[in-house]
Scaffold this active site. Sequence first.
Site, PDB file in Angstrom:
ATOM      1  N   LYS A 206     -30.106 -31.514   1.215  1.00 34.84           N
ATOM      2  CA  LYS A 206     -31.490 -31.546   1.698  1.00 34.84           C
ATOM      3  C   LYS A 206     -32.454 -31.607   0.504  1.00 34.84           C
ATOM      4  O   LYS A 206     -33.360 -32.413   0.477  1.00 34.84           O
ATOM      5  CB  LYS A 206     -31.730 -30.293   2.550  1.00 34.84           C
ATOM      6  CG  LYS A 206     -33.083 -30.208   3.149  1.00 34.84           C
ATOM      7  CD  LYS A 206     -33.171 -28.985   4.045  1.00 34.84           C
ATOM      8  CE  LYS A 206     -34.617 -28.639   4.315  1.00 34.84           C
ATOM      9  NZ  LYS A 206     -34.759 -27.413   5.099  1.00 34.84           N
ATOM     10  N   GLU A 212     -24.170 -27.463  -7.611  1.00 37.73           N
ATOM     11  CA  GLU A 212     -22.756 -27.823  -7.392  1.00 37.73           C
ATOM     12  C   GLU A 212     -22.616 -29.220  -6.772  1.00 37.73           C
ATOM     13  O   GLU A 212     -21.718 -29.994  -7.133  1.00 37.73           O
ATOM     14  CB  GLU A 212     -21.980 -26.772  -6.579  1.00 37.73           C
ATOM     15  CG  GLU A 212     -22.671 -26.064  -5.444  1.00 37.73           C
ATOM     16  CD  GLU A 212     -23.619 -24.945  -5.866  1.00 37.73           C
ATOM     17  OE1 GLU A 212     -24.560 -25.212  -6.629  1.00 37.73           O
ATOM     18  OE2 GLU A 212     -23.441 -23.816  -5.378  1.00 37.73           O
ATOM     19  N   GLY A 267     -30.901 -25.969   6.526  1.00 41.47           N
ATOM     20  CA  GLY A 267     -29.589 -26.480   6.122  1.00 41.47           C
ATOM     21  C   GLY A 267     -28.480 -26.084   7.084  1.00 41.47           C
ATOM     22  O   GLY A 267     -27.669 -26.912   7.515  1.00 41.47           O
ATOM     23  N   ARG A 268     -28.450 -24.803   7.465  1.00 39.65           N
ATOM     24  CA  ARG A 268     -27.345 -24.324   8.321  1.00 39.65           C
ATOM     25  C   ARG A 268     -27.482 -24.780   9.774  1.00 39.65           C
ATOM     26  O   ARG A 268     -26.619 -24.487  10.594  1.00 39.65           O
ATOM     27  CB  ARG A 268     -27.214 -22.805   8.211  1.00 39.65           C
ATOM     28  CG  ARG A 268     -28.500 -22.040   8.440  1.00 39.65           C
ATOM     29  CD  ARG A 268     -28.377 -20.584   8.001  1.00 39.65           C
ATOM     30  NE  ARG A 268     -29.643 -19.876   8.062  1.00 39.65           N
ATOM     31  CZ  ARG A 268     -30.532 -19.839   7.086  1.00 39.65           C
ATOM     32  NH1 ARG A 268     -30.320 -20.490   5.974  1.00 39.65           N
ATOM     33  NH2 ARG A 268     -31.658 -19.154   7.228  1.00 39.65           N
ATOM     34  N   GLU A 353     -26.455 -15.903   6.731  1.00 41.09           N
ATOM     35  CA  GLU A 353     -27.558 -16.445   5.921  1.00 41.09           C
ATOM     36  C   GLU A 353     -28.874 -16.329   6.711  1.00 41.09           C
ATOM     37  O   GLU A 353     -29.943 -16.185   6.132  1.00 41.09           O
ATOM     38  CB  GLU A 353     -27.282 -17.908   5.537  1.00 41.09           C
ATOM     39  CG  GLU A 353     -28.150 -18.409   4.397  1.00 41.09           C
ATOM     40  CD  GLU A 353     -27.658 -19.720   3.790  1.00 41.09           C
ATOM     41  OE1 GLU A 353     -26.846 -19.673   2.849  1.00 41.09           O
ATOM     42  OE2 GLU A 353     -28.075 -20.789   4.262  1.00 41.09           O
ATOM     43  N   HIS A 384      -0.983 -11.839  13.066  1.00 43.34           N
ATOM     44  CA  HIS A 384       0.064 -11.461  12.121  1.00 43.34           C
ATOM     45  C   HIS A 384      -0.515 -11.105  10.759  1.00 43.34           C
ATOM     46  O   HIS A 384       0.210 -11.087   9.763  1.00 43.34           O
ATOM     47  CB  HIS A 384       1.092 -12.590  12.010  1.00 43.34           C
ATOM     48  CG  HIS A 384       1.776 -12.817  13.334  1.00 43.34           C
ATOM     49  ND1 HIS A 384       2.843 -12.059  13.757  1.00 43.34           N
ATOM     50  CD2 HIS A 384       1.475 -13.663  14.357  1.00 43.34           C
ATOM     51  CE1 HIS A 384       3.200 -12.460  14.965  1.00 43.34           C
ATOM     52  NE2 HIS A 384       2.385 -13.426  15.361  1.00 43.34           N
ATOM     53  N   LYS A 512     -28.705 -18.442  -7.568  1.00 41.49           N
ATOM     54  CA  LYS A 512     -28.798 -19.831  -8.060  1.00 41.49           C
ATOM     55  C   LYS A 512     -29.579 -19.860  -9.370  1.00 41.49           C
ATOM     56  O   LYS A 512     -29.179 -20.487 -10.345  1.00 41.49           O
ATOM     57  CB  LYS A 512     -29.564 -20.709  -7.051  1.00 41.49           C
ATOM     58  CG  LYS A 512     -28.754 -21.252  -5.920  1.00 41.49           C
ATOM     59  CD  LYS A 512     -29.619 -22.285  -5.169  1.00 41.49           C
ATOM     60  CE  LYS A 512     -29.063 -22.635  -3.820  1.00 41.49           C
ATOM     61  NZ  LYS A 512     -29.972 -23.440  -3.008  1.00 41.49           N
TER      62      LYS A 512
END
Length: 547
Positions: A206, A212, A267-268, A353, A384, A512
Site C-alpha cells: 500500500k 522487507e 492493509g489487513r 493488529e 496432537h 519499523k
Amino acid sequence: MTNRSQLASWQALEKSASSVKNTHLKTLFSEDNTRFSQFSQQIPGVLFDYSKQLVTKDIFSQLISLAKECDIASWRNKMFSGEKINITEDRAVLHTALRNRAHTPLIVDGENITTAVDAELAKIKAFVAKVRSGQWQGYTNKAVKDVVSIGVGGSNLGPQMATEALKAFADDTLNVHYVSNADGVQVASVLKNLDPETTLFVISSKTFTTSETMTNAKTAVAWFLDSAKDESAIAKHFVAVSTNLEKTAAFGISDDNVFTMWDWVGGRFSLWSAIGLPIALYLGYETFEAILEGAFEIDEHFKSAPLEENIPLIMALLSVWNTSFLGYTAQAILPYDQALHMLPAYLQQGEMESNGKHVNFAGETVPYTTVPIIWGMTGINGQHAFYQCLHQGNVIVPADFIASVKPQVAVDKHHDILLSNFFAQTQAMMAGVDAQQITADLKAKGKEQSEIDALLKHKIHQGNRPTTSFLLDTVDAKTVGRLIALYEHKIFCQGIILDICSFDQWGVELGKGLASKIEAELVDETVTNSHDSSTAGLIAFYKSQRA
Ligand code: F6P
C-alpha cells in the site's frame, strides 16, 4: 465521556461474570435442552453455534444491551457511509466498498468511490484475462507460467490464505508463489525454481515503502535483469499494487502496470482490493469475484440482521465477554479443514493488529483487557500438539472450531473421521469428565482401587471451556468471502464495544523505525547509535561474529 466500564450493562455483566464462574456449562445444558436452538444462527452457507459459550439468556441480553449502549448500530452506519472513523489517521474505513456488489454510489471526499472501485475491478479482470490466456507475454514472447507475489502483512496474508483455501479449484494455467519475509532464504528458494522469461512479479505494498517488501522486490529485479539484461523488459514482468504512484514510478514500474488501492482501505482489510490480484491470476477473475460476493452477503447480514441475530456482533460480544469479563486472555482458531490452514495466521493480524491497543478513542487508558492472544492451527494437528493444555491446562482458552459439511475433496471416510473429531473435541471441552465417570470407567476395565486412586486426579477434565462452532457448507470462494467478512465485522464490533480505534497500527511503526536506524549501523561501520547495554551487546556480538 463515559468509560465503557461505567455503563450499566457493563456493570451488570461484571456481576454476572462473578456468579457464572460457579456454573458449569454441562449444568446449563442439562437444565435446558433448547440451548442449541436458542444460541445458534443459520445464514446461507454458515451454521453458527455458540451454545457451548458460557452464556445464559440473561447474560446474552446484557451483552445485547452493552452493544446498544455502545451505539453499535450508528457506528456501523458511520463505517458503511464513509465517515472518518479511523480518527488517528483521519481516514474512512471502507473495505466494504470494495465488495459493494449492488454498486450503490458512495461519495467520499466528493468522489463516487463505487465508480473508482468498479473501474479498478474491470482493470484487474482485463489484466487477468490477458495473463491467463497467454496474450500478455514476457520479454522473449512467452506466456506467464509463474506469478510471484511480494508483500507482507495485509499485503500478503489475505491473498496467500485465500490461495491456500481455494487451491483445490485451480487449473494448471499458472502457479503462484508468495514472498513476504526479509529472510533471503524465502526469496531464494522461490526464485531458484523459476524461469525469468515466464515469471510475473506482483509487488504489493500500500505504501510502497515497507522495507522487507522493497528488499525482496529489488532482489527480484536483480534476479530478473541478470537474465533479461534490459531494463525495458521490466514492464513485461513487474506490476505493482499500491496507493503510492510516486514510489512505484521511482522503483521503475510504469503507471500502466500499477493497480491502485485507496487510503480508506486498511492493509489487513485489503484482500478485496487489487491486493487480491494474485488470487485472481491464480484462480481466475470469476473466483475472485465470488469471494467478493460472499463477503457482500455478510455485509448485508451485518447491516440488516437484528442485533440478537447478528452473527458478527454476537462473535464480538462473546469475545469481549470471554476476554474482558471472564478473564480468558487467549483465543484459539481451530479449522478442521486443511484448506483453511492459514486462517489462524490471517486472523492473528486481523484481530491483534486492529484491537491490540490500550487506550480508548479519547486516548485514555482502558481499565479492561482488550484483545486476546489469537493463535491456532488446523484442528487435527493441534489435537496432537496443544489440545492437552486446552483440556487440562490451568489456563482456559476459548476456541472457534471451523469445519465444512462437504469436503473440497472427498476421500473415502476421511471427512466423517475429521468431523467426528471436531464434534468430540467441542463436546469434551464443554463437558469434561469427572471423578465419578473416571472411577466407573476404570472399574469397568478391572482396575484395583489403589490404581484408580493413583490415576484419578490425573484423568479429571474439568470441562467448562467455551467454544463456538462454525459449520460451513463447503470451503469455496463464496464461503471464504463470507467467513473473512464475518471476522472483519466481528473485529469492528469488538473495537467499538471496547471503545478503541481498530484501524491504526502505531505499535508496528515503532519497531519499523528502530529497525531502519539499526540497519544503517549494520551496513555502514561509520554509523553508531547509542543503545541500552543489551541491544548494544547483541549488535556488537553479531557484527563481530558475522562473516
Ligand atoms: O504490519 C504492519 C503493516 O503496516 C500492516 O498493517 C500492513 O498490512 C503491512 O504493514 C504492509 O504494509 P504495506 O502494504 O504498506 O507494505
